[in-house]
Scaffold this motif. Sequence first.
Motif, PDB file in Angstrom:
ATOM      1  N   ALA A 216       0.856  -1.190   0.000  1.00  0.00           N
ATOM      2  CA  ALA A 216       0.000   0.000   0.000  1.00  0.00           C
ATOM      3  C   ALA A 216       0.887   1.232   0.000  1.00  0.00           C
ATOM      4  N   ALA A 217       0.255   2.377  -0.070  1.00  0.00           N
ATOM      5  CA  ALA A 217       0.980   3.644   0.032  1.00  0.00           C
ATOM      6  C   ALA A 217       0.163   4.616   0.848  1.00  0.00           C
ATOM      7  N   LEU A 218       0.861   5.471   1.569  1.00  0.00           N
ATOM      8  CA  LEU A 218       0.249   6.494   2.410  1.00  0.00           C
ATOM      9  C   LEU A 218       0.470   7.855   1.763  1.00  0.00           C
ATOM     10  N   ASP A 219      -0.552   8.690   1.779  1.00  0.00           N
ATOM     11  CA  ASP A 219      -0.497   9.963   1.058  1.00  0.00           C
ATOM     12  C   ASP A 219      -1.033  11.094   1.927  1.00  0.00           C
ATOM     13  N   ILE A 220      -0.366  12.236   1.847  1.00  0.00           N
ATOM     14  CA  ILE A 220      -0.917  13.480   2.387  1.00  0.00           C
ATOM     15  C   ILE A 220      -1.360  14.318   1.207  1.00  0.00           C
ATOM     16  N   VAL A 238       5.044  12.075   5.987  1.00  0.00           N
ATOM     17  CA  VAL A 238       4.423  10.917   5.329  1.00  0.00           C
ATOM     18  C   VAL A 238       5.381   9.729   5.322  1.00  0.00           C
ATOM     19  N   VAL A 239       6.662   9.972   5.138  1.00  0.00           N
ATOM     20  CA  VAL A 239       7.640   8.879   5.167  1.00  0.00           C
ATOM     21  C   VAL A 239       7.696   8.260   6.565  1.00  0.00           C
ATOM     22  N   ALA A 240       7.738   9.106   7.590  1.00  0.00           N
ATOM     23  CA  ALA A 240       7.833   8.598   8.961  1.00  0.00           C
ATOM     24  C   ALA A 240       6.593   7.789   9.340  1.00  0.00           C
ATOM     25  N   HIS A 241       5.420   8.273   8.986  1.00  0.00           N
ATOM     26  CA  HIS A 241       4.193   7.571   9.372  1.00  0.00           C
ATOM     27  C   HIS A 241       3.972   6.314   8.523  1.00  0.00           C
ATOM     28  N   ALA A 242       4.425   6.318   7.275  1.00  0.00           N
ATOM     29  CA  ALA A 242       4.369   5.088   6.476  1.00  0.00           C
ATOM     30  C   ALA A 242       5.253   4.015   7.096  1.00  0.00           C
ATOM     31  N   ARG A 243       6.392   4.417   7.623  1.00  0.00           N
ATOM     32  CA  ARG A 243       7.259   3.452   8.310  1.00  0.00           C
ATOM     33  C   ARG A 243       6.594   2.911   9.568  1.00  0.00           C
TER      34      ARG A 243
END
Length: 261
Positions: A216-220, A238-243
């Motif tokens: 999946a991918a997380l987006d702001i 977004v990188v930190a929360h995707a991790r």
Amino acid sequence: MNEEVKSAVRVLEMLELLARSTRPVSLKEVALELGYPKSSAHQLLATLVSRGYAMREDGERYRLNEACRSGPGWTGGGDAQLIALAQPVMRQLRDQCGETVLLGVRMRDGRLKTIAKCVGSMPVRYDSELAGGLPSYCTALGRVLLAYWDPVLTDRHLARERIVRLTDHTTVDRVRIRSLIQDARREGFAISDQEMDADGCGVAAPIYDAGGTVVAALDIAVVAQRFASRKQSLLDLVVAHARTISARNGFRPEAHGEAGA
């Protein structure tokens, strides 16, 4: 002869209760309305939460997962479980940045499906309906998902996909699109600046499973007038929360070399 299975009936009754409720309901309210022992109601709610069909709010309140109400969650058990893992982190990210947060997965044909969202708190904010069949070539979510797909399948998708100029900013040159997808793989994030929607921008990062596969991918998603001044901070978030979501999903970067770097 009544062939109803008691446990199945209870699960369906609970789902029906959550579906018709206009606000999150407490464990006590569920037990009273359905006439279940409190311990049984708690176990059933915990099961629905673990499977992604219900969401637990602060204060021991429960609501139906909106993805189930609008469609995608009912047909994808894996999607529902991923939503259950991701939504607490998505809410945290939304509260931290004030912008809309989206969760997306790649469909079999390479196009994008958004499966969950937390709408931003800003007076002027980006919003969109959860949907499937969205173009991947011009979205931050889609570029991340194509970047971590099998390169052969990505090439096949781009070769057959109809590239349309959706806004004045949409990249339509296939060579440039491939370059942007390669950049997303190398850098660990993707950016879309008013390419899908006029005045809408997005930054996205990959989410891994325990096996090191991007699932999946997380987006702001942010309105354009705020994007330039906030781009770097939004990328970092977004990188930190995707991790964080990847870690909740069982991913350990050290077990996969550079995959989580």
